[in-house]
Design a protein around this motif. Structure first.
Motif, PDB file in Angstrom:
ATOM      1  N   UNK A  79       0.827  -1.208   0.000  1.00  7.47           N
ATOM      2  CA  UNK A  79       0.000   0.000   0.000  1.00  7.47           C
ATOM      3  C   UNK A  79       0.861   1.258   0.000  1.00  7.47           C
ATOM      4  N   UNK A  80       0.469   2.283  -0.755  1.00  2.00           N
ATOM      5  CA  UNK A  80       1.224   3.538  -0.762  1.00  2.00           C
ATOM      6  C   UNK A  80       1.152   4.241   0.585  1.00  2.00           C
ATOM      7  N   UNK A  81       2.154   5.071   0.851  1.00  2.00           N
ATOM      8  CA  UNK A  81       2.181   5.791   2.131  1.00  2.00           C
ATOM      9  C   UNK A  81       1.175   6.941   2.153  1.00  2.00           C
ATOM     10  N   UNK A  82       0.878   7.511   0.945  1.00  2.00           N
ATOM     11  CA  UNK A  82      -0.038   8.648   0.880  1.00  2.00           C
ATOM     12  C   UNK A  82      -0.955   8.509  -0.331  1.00  2.00           C
ATOM     13  N   UNK A  83      -2.172   9.017  -0.175  1.00  4.68           N
ATOM     14  CA  UNK A  83      -3.170   8.967  -1.244  1.00  4.68           C
ATOM     15  C   UNK A  83      -3.874  10.316  -1.305  1.00  4.68           C
ATOM     16  N   UNK A  84      -4.095  10.811  -2.525  1.00  2.75           N
ATOM     17  CA  UNK A  84      -4.976  11.968  -2.715  1.00  2.75           C
ATOM     18  C   UNK A  84      -5.997  11.591  -3.770  1.00  2.75           C
ATOM     19  N   UNK A  85      -7.269  11.896  -3.501  1.00  6.17           N
ATOM     20  CA  UNK A  85      -8.291  11.558  -4.477  1.00  6.17           C
ATOM     21  C   UNK A  85      -9.475  12.496  -4.423  1.00  6.17           C
ATOM     22  N   UNK A  86     -10.208  12.521  -5.550  1.00 10.39           N
ATOM     23  CA  UNK A  86     -11.416  13.335  -5.667  1.00 10.39           C
ATOM     24  C   UNK A  86     -12.680  12.485  -5.646  1.00 10.39           C
ATOM     25  N   UNK A  87     -12.555  11.199  -5.921  1.00  9.21           N
ATOM     26  CA  UNK A  87     -13.704  10.294  -5.834  1.00  9.21           C
ATOM     27  C   UNK A  87     -13.842   9.874  -4.370  1.00  9.21           C
ATOM     28  N   UNK A  88     -14.466  10.736  -3.581  1.00  9.52           N
ATOM     29  CA  UNK A  88     -14.408  10.570  -2.129  1.00  9.52           C
ATOM     30  C   UNK A  88     -15.155   9.334  -1.639  1.00  9.52           C
ATOM     31  N   UNK A  89     -16.128   8.860  -2.391  1.00 13.62           N
ATOM     32  CA  UNK A  89     -16.782   7.621  -1.966  1.00 13.62           C
ATOM     33  C   UNK A  89     -15.809   6.442  -2.021  1.00 13.62           C
ATOM     34  N   UNK A  90     -14.887   6.475  -2.979  1.00 19.23           N
ATOM     35  CA  UNK A  90     -13.868   5.424  -3.051  1.00 19.23           C
ATOM     36  C   UNK A  90     -12.836   5.594  -1.929  1.00 19.23           C
ATOM     37  N   UNK A  91     -12.454   6.839  -1.645  1.00 20.82           N
ATOM     38  CA  UNK A  91     -11.536   7.086  -0.529  1.00 20.82           C
ATOM     39  C   UNK A  91     -12.145   6.594   0.781  1.00 20.82           C
ATOM     40  N   UNK A  92     -13.461   6.807   0.924  1.00 21.22           N
ATOM     41  CA  UNK A  92     -14.134   6.385   2.153  1.00 21.22           C
ATOM     42  C   UNK A  92     -14.017   4.883   2.355  1.00 21.22           C
ATOM     43  N   UNK A  93     -14.041   4.120   1.274  1.00 15.58           N
ATOM     44  CA  UNK A  93     -13.883   2.663   1.388  1.00 15.58           C
ATOM     45  C   UNK A  93     -12.475   2.308   1.850  1.00 15.58           C
ATOM     46  N   UNK A  94     -11.483   3.074   1.410  1.00 16.37           N
ATOM     47  CA  UNK A  94     -10.109   2.826   1.857  1.00 16.37           C
ATOM     48  C   UNK A  94      -9.977   3.081   3.354  1.00 16.37           C
ATOM     49  N   UNK A 146     -11.908  13.620   9.562  1.00 19.09           N
ATOM     50  CA  UNK A 146     -12.228  12.663  10.609  1.00 19.09           C
ATOM     51  C   UNK A 146     -12.750  11.369   9.985  1.00 19.09           C
ATOM     52  N   UNK A 147     -12.454  10.265  10.613  1.00 17.61           N
ATOM     53  CA  UNK A 147     -12.935   8.965  10.122  1.00 17.61           C
ATOM     54  C   UNK A 147     -14.459   8.969   9.961  1.00 17.61           C
ATOM     55  N   UNK A 148     -15.157   9.617  10.873  1.00 20.70           N
ATOM     56  CA  UNK A 148     -16.619   9.661  10.835  1.00 20.70           C
ATOM     57  C   UNK A 148     -17.136  10.293   9.538  1.00 20.70           C
ATOM     58  N   UNK A 149     -16.399  11.267   8.989  1.00 22.09           N
ATOM     59  CA  UNK A 149     -16.808  11.910   7.734  1.00 22.09           C
ATOM     60  C   UNK A 149     -17.014  10.872   6.631  1.00 22.09           C
ATOM     61  N   UNK A 150     -16.108   9.916   6.572  1.00 21.98           N
ATOM     62  CA  UNK A 150     -16.123   8.918   5.491  1.00 21.98           C
ATOM     63  C   UNK A 150     -17.159   7.830   5.758  1.00 21.98           C
ATOM     64  N   UNK A 151     -17.321   7.483   7.023  1.00 23.94           N
ATOM     65  CA  UNK A 151     -18.346   6.492   7.371  1.00 23.94           C
ATOM     66  C   UNK A 151     -19.741   7.065   7.123  1.00 23.94           C
ATOM     67  N   UNK A 152     -19.922   8.346   7.416  1.00 29.30           N
ATOM     68  CA  UNK A 152     -21.203   8.999   7.154  1.00 29.30           C
ATOM     69  C   UNK A 152     -21.513   9.018   5.651  1.00 29.30           C
ATOM     70  N   UNK A 153     -20.492   9.270   4.848  1.00 32.94           N
ATOM     71  CA  UNK A 153     -20.676   9.282   3.392  1.00 32.94           C
ATOM     72  C   UNK A 153     -21.133   7.899   2.910  1.00 32.94           C
ATOM     73  N   UNK A 154     -20.503   6.846   3.373  1.00 31.35           N
ATOM     74  CA  UNK A 154     -20.856   5.495   2.937  1.00 31.35           C
ATOM     75  C   UNK A 154     -22.223   5.073   3.475  1.00 31.35           C
ATOM     76  N   UNK A 155     -22.587   5.612   4.623  1.00 27.39           N
ATOM     77  CA  UNK A 155     -23.936   5.343   5.140  1.00 27.39           C
ATOM     78  C   UNK A 155     -24.980   5.982   4.218  1.00 27.39           C
ATOM     79  N   UNK A 156     -24.654   7.153   3.706  1.00 27.45           N
ATOM     80  CA  UNK A 156     -25.549   7.879   2.773  1.00 27.45           C
ATOM     81  C   UNK A 156     -25.665   7.139   1.441  1.00 27.45           C
TER      82      UNK A 156
END
Length: 294
Positions: A109-124, A281-291
Motif C-alpha cells: 500500500x502507498x504511504x499517501x493517497x490523494x483523491x477526488x472520488x471521495x466515496x472510493x476514498x471512504x472505502x479505503x 475525521x474517520x466519521x466523515x467517510x463512514x457517514x458518506x458510505x452510510x448515505x
C-alpha cells in the motif's frame, strides 16, 4: 577487434549508472521517468530503503496526461518529505478509478493517497486501514440540472424522467443515487456517460431530462441559462489519506503542517486546486458510505 556498438553502449550506461533504463521502464526506470517529467534528477532512496509512494486520482473528469499530473503533485510530495524528514516520494497518478482502487488496496500500500472520488476514498478508510489527514474545507454536493424551459421544478417531478449521470464509480453518481433513494425515487431511469461535460450536453440536446454534475459544471450551467432543481446532501470533499503503516504521530504532524498558514502550505494547496484544508475525521467517510449505502 572492434567492440560491437550495443556492447559499448551498455558499458557506457553502466558507467553512468543508467543501466536500469536498458531493461524497460519498470522499477527504477519508472522513477527516472517521473523525475524526468518533473525536470529533476531521480530521487535517491531514503533511509531504510525504498521511496515512499503518493498515489493520485483526479477522477474521470480530471487530466489524463501522467506528465502533467506528476508535475502538479510534485510540490505536495516534496512538502510531505520535508515536513516529515522522510524518504523521497514517487508520484503515481492513476486516471482509472478501478485501477486506482486496486493499487491502493494491494499488498504493497502507498504511504499517501490523494483523491477526488471521495466515496472510493471512504472505502479505503473503512476497509483498508487508511488514515484521514486533511480534506477540502468546503463540502461536496452534486447538482441536478435541467434545461431552462423544462417542466421539472423539483426532484419529485422527475419520477418518470431519464437521468444522465457521469461514470458509475464517480462520487457524483454515488451521492446522486443516494439522494434519489432518500427522495424515494429509486426506480428512476439512469444512464451513465463517462464525463461530467457529457452530462450537460445530453441534457442540452434533449437526450436526457435531468442531469447530475459537480459544482463547477453546475455553476457554468446556470451562467449559461440552465437551472439547478436540487442538490445532494453535503459530504466530505477531496482528501489526503495516509497509509495504514504510517505512525499516528507522523499523520498528526503532516496534518498540522498542511493546515498551517504559511507560504509553503499555501503553495501546496494552490497546486492541488484547494482553497483551504480542514481536519479529516474517520466519521466523515463512514457517514458518506452510510448515505450512499456502499
Amino acid at each position: 577487434m572492434k567492440t560491437p556498438y550495443s556492447q559499448l553502449r551498455r558499458q557506457m550506461l553502466s558507467i553512468l549508472g543508467l543501466g536500469a533504463l536498458t531493461g524497460g521502464m519498470g522499477g527504477a526506470g519508472s522513477a527516472w521517468a517521473q523525475a524526468a517529467a518533473a525536470g529533476k534528477k531521480p530521487a535517491a532512496a531514503g533511509p531504510g530503503g525504498a521511496n515512499w509512494r503518493f498515489l493520485i486520482n483526479e477522477a474521470v473528469g480530471g487530466d489524463t496526461n501522467s506528465f502533467v499530473l506528476t508535475n502538479r503533485y510534485r510540490p505536495a510530495a516534496d512538502f510531505i518529505t520535508a515536513q516529515l524528514k522522510g524518504r523521497p516520494i514517487v508520484v503515481e497518478p492513476m486516471v482509472d478509478i478501478k485501477r486506482f482502487m486496486a493499487v491502493a488496496q494491494g499488498a504493497s500500500k502507498p504511504e499517501f493517497v490523494f483523491g477526488k472520488s471521495v466515496n472510493q476514498l471512504a472505502k479505503l478508510v473503512r476497509d483498508n486501514g487508511y488514515q484521514p489527514v486533511v480534506r477540502r474545507a468546503d463540502p461536496y454536493k452534486a447538482a441536478f440540472i435541467v434545461a431552462k424551459d423544462s417542466p421539472i421544478k423539483t426532484l419529485t417531478d422527475a419520477a418518470d424522467a431519464k437521468v444522465i449521470m457521469p461514470d458509475e464509480f464517480a462520487a457524483t453518481s454515488a451521492v446522486a443515487l443516494a439522494e434519489l433513494r432518500r427522495q424515494k425515487l429509486g426506480q428512476i431511469r439512469v444512464t451513465h456517460v463517462r464525463f461530467q461535460e457529457e452530462v450537460a450536453q445530453f441534457v442540452k440536446s434533449g437526450m436526457g431530462q435531468i442531469g447530475v454534475v459537480n459544482p463547477t459544471i453546475a455553476k457554468k450551467w446556470v451562467e449559461d441559462g440552465g437551472r439547478v432543481v436540487a442538490e445532494t446532501q453535503p459530504v466530505v470533499n477531496w482528501s489526503i489519506l495516509a497509509g495504514p503503516g504510517l505512525a499516528a504521530d507522523m499523520v498528526q504532524q503532516l496534518r498540522d503542517a498542511l493546515m498551517a498558514a504559511n507560504p509553503e502550505s499555501a503553495a501546496v494547496m494552490a497546486s492541488m486546486g484547494v482553497k483551504a484544508w480542514a481536519k479529516a475525521e474517520r466519521k466523515d467517510y463512514l457517514d458518506l458510505l452510510d448515505y450512499t449505502r456502499e
